[in-house]
Write an enzyme that holds these catalytic residues in place. Structure first.
Site, PDB file in Angstrom:
ATOM      1  N   LYS A  54       0.840  -1.212   0.000  1.00  0.00           N
ATOM      2  CA  LYS A  54       0.000   0.000   0.000  1.00  0.00           C
ATOM      3  C   LYS A  54       0.871   1.256   0.000  1.00  0.00           C
ATOM      4  O   LYS A  54       0.628   2.205  -0.746  1.00  0.00           O
ATOM      5  CB  LYS A  54      -0.944  -0.019   1.221  1.00  0.00           C
ATOM      6  CG  LYS A  54      -2.041  -1.075   1.087  1.00  0.00           C
ATOM      7  CD  LYS A  54      -2.786  -1.364   2.386  1.00  0.00           C
ATOM      8  CE  LYS A  54      -3.758  -2.523   2.172  1.00  0.00           C
ATOM      9  NZ  LYS A  54      -4.468  -2.957   3.373  1.00  0.00           N
ATOM     10  N   GLN A  98      -4.457  -1.608   9.667  1.00  0.00           N
ATOM     11  CA  GLN A  98      -4.455  -2.945   9.064  1.00  0.00           C
ATOM     12  C   GLN A  98      -5.027  -3.981  10.033  1.00  0.00           C
ATOM     13  O   GLN A  98      -4.652  -4.027  11.201  1.00  0.00           O
ATOM     14  CB  GLN A  98      -3.010  -3.314   8.658  1.00  0.00           C
ATOM     15  CG  GLN A  98      -2.888  -4.609   7.883  1.00  0.00           C
ATOM     16  CD  GLN A  98      -3.524  -4.578   6.495  1.00  0.00           C
ATOM     17  OE1 GLN A  98      -3.598  -3.532   5.863  1.00  0.00           O
ATOM     18  NE2 GLN A  98      -3.998  -5.705   6.023  1.00  0.00           N
ATOM     19  N   ASP A 121     -11.116   2.782   4.298  1.00  0.00           N
ATOM     20  CA  ASP A 121     -11.467   1.358   4.270  1.00  0.00           C
ATOM     21  C   ASP A 121     -12.992   1.162   4.199  1.00  0.00           C
ATOM     22  O   ASP A 121     -13.465   0.069   3.907  1.00  0.00           O
ATOM     23  CB  ASP A 121     -10.996   0.690   5.571  1.00  0.00           C
ATOM     24  CG  ASP A 121      -9.719  -0.103   5.413  1.00  0.00           C
ATOM     25  OD1 ASP A 121      -9.483  -0.645   4.314  1.00  0.00           O
ATOM     26  OD2 ASP A 121      -8.969  -0.198   6.399  1.00  0.00           O
TER      27      ASP A 121
END
Ligand code: GUN
Length: 299
Positions: A54, A98, A121
């Site tokens: 990422k 994460q 997200d």
């Protein structure tokens, strides 16, 4: 093999090029750079790989990024303090924590602490709610959004089709259900979700025009579960032991690729299918968050 391969890597590259062009335009016209903060707790090797990918993609596309790598023993309070700080920082437009988190940290409390405007997200309940009611001013979660764009850019219109999703996770299955039933272009499907509580899932998967596997079980979908000519989207990325492979493992999806490819009309490979799309959509969401923060919104 009779099925056409859906090349997620190529479609993700197209999207990333579009993102990079827009990012360059923001720098040129407004002297403004989107920024993403990625937070990783602990040393889960798969998470380390994903976070690294990422951050690298941000650099490639001209997006500012920072990594916050914290030890496994980090307390929930310390993590919440970091999120509060990132919520306030004007150079940070997207925050990604994460998952999975260590067991002593309450995932829901962490998600709820993220400013919904920076929730790239789309895990915050406010954004999940907006997605469900079809509002466009939140975010769509990266993997389901990537599946929708993959279908669209492969010339597959879900409208009026029977889409069957295998799996009901909060990250993939449930949001895909919400996105595919919307009365919008690129969606408008009849959607069924099969899961561990479903009696006779094969009878249902065999009715799918579009079959999406998202359960995290290696090669779960076999040819007998597939209607001839179906489109197969494989969201799974599973490591299986392979003594011949250099690393001692190889990656497989949730679909038994070889046999299903003989029956389907189109299929995504693993790797190189949905995976690259997830990161491409994260970059798009970060760009969207940045534009919203400056009120440069283009809905
Ligand atoms: N872990 C597995 N998938 C995801 C994702 O899409 N976002 C985050 N934050 N963590 C994940």
């Amino acid at each position: 093999m009779s099925a056409t391969i859906i090349n997620g890597k190529q479609i993700a590259t197209q999207l990333n090029n579009e993102t990079a062009r827009e990012v360059a335009g923001l720098a040129r016209d407004y002297n403004f750079q989107p920024g993403l903060a990625v937070v990783l707790i602990g040393d889960n090797p798969a998470s380390q790989v994903y976070v690294g990918m990422k951050v690298r993609k941000c650099r490639e596309l001209g997006i500012y990024s920072e990594q916050h790598i914290l030890p496994e023993k980090t307390s929930q309070q310390e993590l919440l303090q970091l999120i509060t700080k990132l919520n306030r920082e004007s150079i940070i437009h997207g925050i990604l924590v994460q998952f999975p988190l260590p067991a002593h940290i309450d995932q829901e409390a962490v998600v709820a602490a993220i400013n919904p405007g920076k929730d790239v997200d789309c895990f915050h309940p406010e954004n999940v709610g907006k997605m469900l009611i079809g509002k466009q001013d939140g975010f769509f979660p990266c993997t389901p959004y990537g599946v929708l764009v993959l279908l669209e850019r492969s010339g597959i219109n879900p409208r009026g089709k029977h889409a069957v999703i295998i799996g009901r996770s909060n990250i993939v299955g449930k949001p895909l259900l919400a996105l595919l039933i919307q009365k919008t272009a690129g969606a408008n499907a009849t959607v069924t979700c099969v899961h561990s509580g479903t009696t006779d899932p094969t009878t249902i998967t065999r009715q799918a025009d579009i079959l999406i596997a998202a359960i995290g079980r290696p090669e779960f979908v076999t040819a007998d579960m597939v209607k001839p000519g179906a489109v197969i989207i494989d969201v799974g990325i599973n490591r299986i032991t392979d003594s011949v492979a250099a690393k001692g493992y190889r990656l497989v999806g949730d679909v038994q690729f070889d046999e299903v490819a003989n029956k389907a009309s189109m299929i995504t490979p693993v790797p190189g299918g949905v995976g690259p799309m997830t990161i491409a959509m994260l970059m798009q969401n970060t760009l969207k968050a940045a534009k919203f923060s400056r009120d440069l919104r283009t809905l």
